[in-house]
Design a protein around this motif. Structure first.
Motif, PDB file in Angstrom:
ATOM      1  N   HIS A   1     -14.219  76.838  29.515  1.00 60.30           N
ATOM      2  CA  HIS A   1     -13.351  78.043  29.907  1.00 60.30           C
ATOM      3  C   HIS A   1     -13.727  78.510  31.267  1.00 60.30           C
ATOM      4  N   LEU A   2     -15.058  78.509  31.710  1.00 59.85           N
ATOM      5  CA  LEU A   2     -15.385  78.715  33.194  1.00 59.85           C
ATOM      6  C   LEU A   2     -14.873  77.555  34.148  1.00 59.85           C
ATOM      7  N   PHE A   3     -14.992  76.496  33.633  1.00 55.43           N
ATOM      8  CA  PHE A   3     -14.146  75.558  34.492  1.00 55.43           C
ATOM      9  C   PHE A   3     -12.599  75.785  34.781  1.00 55.43           C
TER      10      PHE A   3
ATOM     11  N   SER B   1     -23.706  85.060  24.791  1.00 61.05           N
ATOM     12  CA  SER B   1     -22.993  86.096  24.013  1.00 61.05           C
ATOM     13  C   SER B   1     -23.077  87.582  24.965  1.00 61.05           C
ATOM     14  N   LEU B   2     -24.318  87.912  25.407  1.00 60.73           N
ATOM     15  CA  LEU B   2     -24.441  88.830  26.096  1.00 60.73           C
ATOM     16  C   LEU B   2     -23.693  89.204  27.217  1.00 60.73           C
ATOM     17  N   ARG B   3     -23.328  87.960  27.948  1.00 61.63           N
ATOM     18  CA  ARG B   3     -22.188  87.940  29.059  1.00 61.63           C
ATOM     19  C   ARG B   3     -20.843  88.234  28.651  1.00 61.63           C
ATOM     20  N   MET B   4     -20.657  87.782  27.403  1.00 59.46           N
ATOM     21  CA  MET B   4     -19.227  88.017  26.878  1.00 59.46           C
ATOM     22  C   MET B   4     -19.184  89.434  26.434  1.00 59.46           C
TER      23      MET B   4
ATOM     24  N   LEU C   1     -21.352  76.924  23.211  1.00 54.73           N
ATOM     25  CA  LEU C   1     -21.558  76.678  24.694  1.00 54.73           C
ATOM     26  C   LEU C   1     -20.677  75.725  25.450  1.00 54.73           C
ATOM     27  N   ARG C   2     -20.353  74.608  24.826  1.00 54.86           N
ATOM     28  CA  ARG C   2     -19.225  73.715  25.532  1.00 54.86           C
ATOM     29  C   ARG C   2     -17.959  74.335  25.722  1.00 54.86           C
ATOM     30  N   LYS C   3     -17.379  74.996  24.884  1.00 54.66           N
ATOM     31  CA  LYS C   3     -16.138  75.602  24.983  1.00 54.66           C
ATOM     32  C   LYS C   3     -16.239  76.830  25.903  1.00 54.66           C
ATOM     33  N   ASN C   4     -17.171  77.652  26.265  1.00 60.83           N
ATOM     34  CA  ASN C   4     -17.329  78.405  27.121  1.00 60.83           C
ATOM     35  C   ASN C   4     -17.523  78.010  28.327  1.00 60.83           C
TER      36      ASN C   4
ATOM     37  N   GLY D   1      -8.569  74.455  24.269  1.00 56.67           N
ATOM     38  CA  GLY D   1      -8.761  75.380  25.383  1.00 56.67           C
ATOM     39  C   GLY D   1      -9.374  76.772  25.002  1.00 56.67           C
ATOM     40  N   ASP D   2      -9.304  76.980  23.901  1.00 53.64           N
ATOM     41  CA  ASP D   2      -9.848  78.232  23.400  1.00 53.64           C
ATOM     42  C   ASP D   2     -11.318  78.434  23.273  1.00 53.64           C
ATOM     43  N   ARG D   3     -11.941  79.257  23.732  1.00 55.91           N
ATOM     44  CA  ARG D   3     -13.361  79.583  23.603  1.00 55.91           C
ATOM     45  C   ARG D   3     -13.730  80.394  22.742  1.00 55.91           C
ATOM     46  N   ILE D   4     -14.832  80.392  22.197  1.00 53.43           N
ATOM     47  CA  ILE D   4     -15.338  81.134  20.746  1.00 53.43           C
ATOM     48  C   ILE D   4     -15.945  82.424  21.593  1.00 53.43           C
ATOM     49  N   ASP D   5     -14.984  83.531  21.496  1.00 56.77           N
ATOM     50  CA  ASP D   5     -15.444  84.852  22.322  1.00 56.77           C
ATOM     51  C   ASP D   5     -16.574  85.676  21.417  1.00 56.77           C
ATOM     52  N   ALA D   6     -17.533  86.297  21.953  1.00 55.56           N
ATOM     53  CA  ALA D   6     -18.243  87.119  21.096  1.00 55.56           C
ATOM     54  C   ALA D   6     -17.856  88.452  21.731  1.00 55.56           C
TER      55      ALA D   6
END
Length: 537
Positions: A324-326, A365-368, A318-321, A339-344
Motif C-alpha cells: 500500500h505504501l509503495f 497498527s498504531l500508525r493506522m 505487514l506485507r500488504k501494508n 491490492g487491499d491492505r489489512i486496515d487497523a
C-alpha cells in the motif's frame, strides 16, 4: 603525624576521610591535569566532574547513553524512520560512548555469543574515538556487507555479550555501527566496485533477503556471474517487504540494491521459482544454485473460530501494508497479493506473540490509528536483570521496552503487553471476528497450567498472529529432491551449506530456521565461500 590535604596534621592511627571522598579528590586532581595538558574536548563524567575526553578509564568514567529514537508522539504520526538523524555537532557524544570500549583481551562482543559475522568491534570503536571515520568504515565493511541494515534492525547480541555489561551497562555498539555507515554514505566512501575479471561461472541465488544478497555480493566479488531470482516486484525480500518503513526506510534498501546492481549482479524479479520457472530447469542453466528463500511458513493458532474474517498472519498484515505504501508513492504495482491492505483504523487490535515481528505489528497498527491495542504473550513477564540460569555472555532474556511498546504507551497511556495469556477461542458474528477468549496460565513442572476463574473475553476486530515461522515453503525443495531436517528446513550442515544434490547449496532461515538478519548475513557470506570452492574444484 601523617600530613593530609593542606598540611593539617592527623594523629597517627586516626580514621581518614571516607573512601569516596578520597576518590573524588583524586578524580578532581586528575581532571585538572587532563584539562591542562589535553587537546581533547571536555565532557561530563559519571561522577559529575568535567574533564578532557579520555579512553584510558572510559568504561569507569562514562555512563552508557544510547542515542534516542525520535519522540514517540512525533514518530507515530508518520512512516519515517524512528532513528534520530543527529547532526554532526552531536557526534562528540558518540566519541564519549566509544571511549567506554575496554579493548578486551578476549572481546566476547565479536564471538558467536555476540556478533555472528565477527565484526571487529573494539577496532572500529577505537577508530571512531580517534575520529578516523573512513578507516572505521573500511574496518566495518571488511566483515559486514550491509551495516546499514544491521545498524537499524539488529537486536545487538554483541551488546548482550559486551564484557562491560558484566558489572555495568554495555557499550552502545549498535549506535556506532549505524553512525559509521551513514557517515560513509554521506561522504561518498561507499562506491560500486565491480570485479576486474569474470570467471565464466554462473550462480543462481533464489531469494533476495539478507542471506541471498550477502551470498550474491561475495560470489560477485569472486568474479562469478550471479543472478538473483525474486518472486516479488522488488528485490530485498524481508528487508523490503517484511520490516516496516519506520524501522528500515526502503530508500536505504534500494540504495544498497543499486550498488549491487552497479557491481554486476543481475536481479530477476516477479519470477516465482517453482511456479513461473521450475527449480530443476534453473539448476540445469547454472553452474551452481544457492537457496536463500527464508522461513516463510508461519506458525498458526488453530482454535475454534480461526476462519473468521479478521484473523491474519503477521507477515500478511505487514506485507500488504508495504504494498500500500509503495502504491501511494509509485502508482499501482502488479502483485501476487491483492491490492487491499489489512486496515487497523478504528479497530480493537490484538497482536498474539512478542519478538520483533510482534513489535512491528504494534507500530504499524498504531500508525493506522487503531482504537485500542493489546499484545498477548504466553509466558510470564521476564525479569529486569539476568536470571541465574541466563548467565553472561548468553543473550540476556530480560524485560525490554521496544519502539512499538513505547509508542503504545505514549498514545494509549500504558504498555500494551499482557503476560501469561493463553488464547482459547476466536469469537464472531456473521462470519466476522468480534472477540477472543483467553485464560491466564502459569508454568508448573515445565507445563502450562490454566488458572481457574481467570477466563476473559477481549473485544477484537483484528487479531494478528505473530508467533514466528516454521520452515520454508515446500515447492522448491521438492522440485530439487532436497532432503529436509526434522523441522522441514533444507538439510545442509552449518559451515558446509551443501545439500544432498550436487551443486545446490542452502543458507539463511531456510536452512537454520527463523533467525536474525545478522545470522542470515553470516550464512550468506560463508555459503558463498563454499560455492566458490565448489566452482573452483
Amino acid at each position: 603525624t601523617i600530613r593530609e590535604g593542606h598540611g593539617r596534621p592527623r594523629p597517627h592511627g586516626a580514621p581518614g576521610p571516607p573512601m569516596f571522598a578520597q576518590s573524588a579528590r583524586v578524580n578532581a586532581r586528575r581532571a585538572l591535569r587532563l584539562r591542562v595538558f589535553s587537546t581533547q574536548p571536555e565532557v561530563k563524567r559519571r561522577d559529575g566532574t568535567v574533564a578532557a575526553l579520555s579512553k584510558h578509564r572510559g568504561f569507569l568514567d562514562y555512563e552508557r547513553s544510547p542515542e534516542p529514537y525520535r519522540p514517540a508522539e512525533e514518530r507515530v504520526r508518520d512512516w519515517d524512520e524512528i532513528n534520530l538523524q543527529a547532526p554532526s555537532a552531536e557526534r562528540e557524544e558518540l566519541r564519549r560512548q566509544t571511549a567506554r570500549c575496554m579493548d578486551c583481551g578476549t572481546p566476547f562482543c565479536q564471538t558467536n555469543t555476540g556478533c555472528p559475522i565477527h565484526n571487529l568491534i573494539p577496532e572500529w570503536n577505537s577508530l571512531v574515538y580517534e575520529g578516523r571515520w573512513k578507516e572505521a568504515y573500511l574496518n566495518l565493511a571488511s566483515t559486514n556487507n550491509f551495516p546499514e541494515f544491521t545498524g537499524r534492525v539488529c537486536p545487538a547480541p554483541c551488546e548482550g555479550a559486551c564484557v562491560a555489561g558484566l558489572i555495568d551497562s554495555p557499550v552502545t555498539i549498535k549506535n556506532a555501527e549505524y553512525a559509521i555507515i551513514e557517515k560513509a554514505f554521506r561522504e561518498g566512501w561507499v562506491e560500486a566496485q565491480p570485479p576486474a575479471v569474470r570467471t565464466g561461472k554462473t550462480v543462481a541465488v533464489i531469494g533476495s533477503g539478507p542471506a541471498g544478497l550477502a551470498a550474491a555480493d561475495m560470489l560477485n566479488r569472486r568474479g562469478h556471474t550471479v543472478t538473483v531470482y525474486e518472486r516479488d516486484e522488488k528485490p530485498g525480500g524481508l528487508l523490503m517487504y517484511g520490516i516496516p518503513n519506520m524501522k528500515l526506510a526502503k530508500e536505504k534498501v534500494q540504495r544498497r540494491l543499486d550498488l549491487l546492481e552497479a557491481e554486476g549482479i543481475a536481479f530477476k524479479c516477479s519470477v516465482d521459482v517453482g511456479v513461473d520457472l521450475s527449480a530443476a530447469d534453473l539448476r540445469k542453466g547454472h553452474d551452481a544454485v544457492l537457496l536463500a528463500v527464508g522461513s516463510t511458513t508461519p506458525n498458526d493458532l488453530r482454535l475454534p473460530g480461526r476462519d473468521l474474517e479478521g484473523v491474519h498472519f503477521a507477515m500478511e498484515f505487514l506485507r500488504k501494508n508495504q504494498y500500500h505504501l509503495f502504491t501511494d508513492k509509485e502508482g499501482k504495482l502488479k502483485s501476487h497479493w491483492s491490492g487491499d491492505r489489512i486496515d487497523a483504523k478504528d479497530k480493537h487490535v490484538i497482536v498474539i506473540g512478542g519478538g520483533d515481528t510482534g513489535t512491528d505489528c504494534i507500530g504499524t497498527s498504531l500508525r493506522m490509528h487503531c482504537k485500542s491495542l493489546t499484545n498477548f504473550e504466553l509466558f510470564a513477564r521476564p525479569p529486569e536483570g539476568r536470571a541465574p540460569q541466563n548467565p553472561w555472555p548468553a543473550w540476556p532474556r530480560i524485560f525490554r521496552t521496544d519502539y512499538g511498546h513505547e509508542e503504545a504507551a505514549a498514545l494509549h497511556g500504558q504498555d500494551p503487553r499482557e503476560f501469561s495469556i493463553l488464547s482459547k477461542e476466536f469469537v464472531g458474528e456473521g462470519g466476522k471476528l468480534t472477540g477472543i477468549k483467553t485464560v491466564n496460565v502459569r508454568v508448573e513442572g515445565g507445563k502450562l497450567v490454566e488458572l481457574e476463574g481467570s477466563e476473559k473475553l477481549w473485544p477484537a476486530d483484528l487479531v494478528i498472529l505473530a508467533m514466528g515461522f516454521r520452515c520454508p515453503e515446500p515447492t522448491i525443495p521438492e522440485q530439487l529432491n532436497l532432503e529436509l531436517d526434522k523441522r522441514n528446513n533444507v538439510k545442509a550442515v552449518y559451515g558446509e551449506y551443501a545439500t544432498n544434490e550436487e551443486g545446490v547449496f542452502a543458507a539463511g532461515d531456510c536452512r537454520r530456521g527463523q533467525s536474525l538478519v545478522v545470522w542470515a548475513i553470516n550464512e550468506g557470506r560463508e555459503a558463498a565461500e563454499k560455492v566458490h570452492a565448489y566452482l573452483s574444484s
